[in-house]
Design an enzyme around this catalytic site. Structure first.
Site, mmCIF file in Angstrom:
data_model
loop_
_atom_site.group_PDB
_atom_site.id
_atom_site.type_symbol
_atom_site.label_atom_id
_atom_site.label_comp_id
_atom_site.label_asym_id
_atom_site.label_seq_id
_atom_site.Cartn_x
_atom_site.Cartn_y
_atom_site.Cartn_z
ATOM 1 C CD GLU A 196 0.076 6.924 5.379
ATOM 2 O OE1 GLU A 196 1.269 6.850 5.894
ATOM 3 O OE2 GLU A 196 -0.416 5.765 5.164
ATOM 4 C CG HIS A 245 -4.967 5.346 4.112
ATOM 5 N ND1 HIS A 245 -4.422 4.677 3.032
ATOM 6 C CD2 HIS A 245 -3.766 5.665 5.061
ATOM 7 C CE1 HIS A 245 -3.034 4.870 3.008
ATOM 8 N NE2 HIS A 245 -2.660 5.171 4.331
ATOM 9 C CB CYS A 288 -3.164 0.710 -2.286
ATOM 10 S SG CYS A 288 -3.233 2.223 -2.799
ATOM 11 C CG ASP A 315 -1.788 1.300 1.205
ATOM 12 O OD1 ASP A 315 -2.541 1.537 0.388
ATOM 13 O OD2 ASP A 315 -1.584 1.877 2.643
ATOM 14 C CB SER A 316 0.013 5.043 -0.565
ATOM 15 O OG SER A 316 -0.857 5.046 0.358
ATOM 16 C CB CYS A 350 -9.559 4.855 0.569
ATOM 17 S SG CYS A 350 -7.770 5.174 1.128
HETATM 18 N N1 DGL Z 1 -4.837 3.118 0.845
HETATM 19 C C1 DGL Z 1 -4.712 3.915 -0.316
HETATM 20 C C2 DGL Z 1 -5.827 3.587 -1.212
HETATM 21 O O1 DGL Z 1 -6.842 2.480 -0.997
HETATM 22 C C3 DGL Z 1 -4.573 5.241 -0.184
HETATM 23 C C4 DGL Z 1 -3.949 6.041 -1.223
HETATM 24 C C5 DGL Z 1 -3.063 7.117 -0.958
HETATM 25 O O2 DGL Z 1 -2.060 7.161 -0.619
HETATM 26 O O3 DGL Z 1 -3.787 8.257 -1.323
HETATM 27 O O4 DGL Z 1 -6.375 4.100 -2.156
#
Ligand code: DGL
Length: 276
Positions: free
Chosen positions: A160, A194, A81, A17-18, A192
């Site tokens: 984050e 997150h 992600c 993931d990011s 998302c």
């Molecule tokens: N967890 C990522 C997603 O599902 C987040 C993306 C981001 O870093 O903006 O899209």
């Protein structure tokens, strides 16, 4: 590539993931498949992916997948992600000789199951919403269904920073989710990875009558199903799987917040240096 697998079932599952969002998928995977080893990479040096152009997210995803497949020898890839799934899933499947699973199709299936009225919606990053990946996935799975979508820039940055509740998050959520509130939905997909960490605030804003759907559990179920069909479950069950965590950013900060978000399995992280 799903039909042409010749990978070692004793190898770990790879996931990325990011940053911290994919830990929602990691948690569901550890709970459902406790005998499997897992390597999780959070690209915290380059988050957020949401505002970045798709070709750049694709390049990042391919670079991370290359590290996980070639250097870490993973037997499967889970793109935990939505933004990276939207940008790179077909390219990842074409490029790597291991099965690759994303979060978008499992999320749509969970959303359809959760809704009784058919009034459904999805929230996600600007990148995911602009890609229309959810609309395309819905059109394939349930062509007659309609879904409203809403981008929520700023949510990822709060998570984050470890801020998952409070006035600031609430103010932003009130503003961004106003169209969702007005749409009279009965089920809303957190598109998302997150966003499950903000579920309490999102639920306070949209109301308790709206079921919040996370793709994490459904992705873990899809992963388990695919592994069983391909004979990729670890052969030495019962056993206790090991987890390894990798971050492209500050590993101490990753361990600190990551352990709070994921739980006791995250006791440390290794550093990985991306090319740019
Ligand atoms: N967890 C990522 C997603 O599902 C987040 C993306 C981001 O870093 O903006 O899209």
């Amino acid at each position: 590539m799903h039909g042409t697998v010749s990978v070692d079932a004793r190898q770990p599952i790879g996931m990325f993931d990011s940053g911290f969002g994919g830990l929602t998928v990691a948690r569901a995977t550890i709970d459902l498949l406790p005998h499997e080893d897992l390597v999780y990479l959070g690209d915290t040096a380059r988050y957020p992916y949401g505002p970045r152009p798709q070709p750049q997210v694709r390049e990042y995803a391919l670079e991370i997948a290359d590290h996980l497949v070639v250097d870490r020898g993973v037997k499967m890839l889970v793109v935990a992600c939505n933004t990276a799934t939207a940008a790179a899933l077909p390219d990842l499947r074409a490029r790597f000789p291991v099965p690759v699973i994303g979060v978008i199709d499992p999320g749509i299936r969970a959303l359809l199951k959760a809704s009784t009225t058919g009034r459904i919606g999805v929230v996600g990053t600007i990148g995911t919403m602009a890609s229309r990946a959810y609309d395309k996935a819905l059109a394939e799975i349930e062509p007659t269904a309609e879904m409203m979508s809403c981008a929520c820039p700023g949510f990822v940055e709060f998570v984050e920073r470890g801020v998952t509740s409070g006035n600031e998050v609430r103010l932003l959520a009130d503003r961004l989710l106003a169209p969702v509130v007005n749409a009279g939905l009965d089920a809303l997909l957190l598109g998302c990875t997150h966003y499950p960490y903000l579920a309490r605030t999102i639920s306070d804003v949209v109301g308790r009558s709206v079921v919040l759907v996370s793709s994490a559990d459904e992705t873990a179920f899809a992963l388990a199903g695919l592994m069983s069909r391909l004979g990729l479950q670890h052969p030495d069950r019962p056993r206790v799987g090991r987890q390894m965590f990798i971050s492209s950013g500050d590993v101490a900060a990753f361990t600190d917040l990551g352990s709070r978000l994921l739980g006791p399995e995250l006791v440390g992280a290794e550093r990985w240096m991306p090319s740019q």
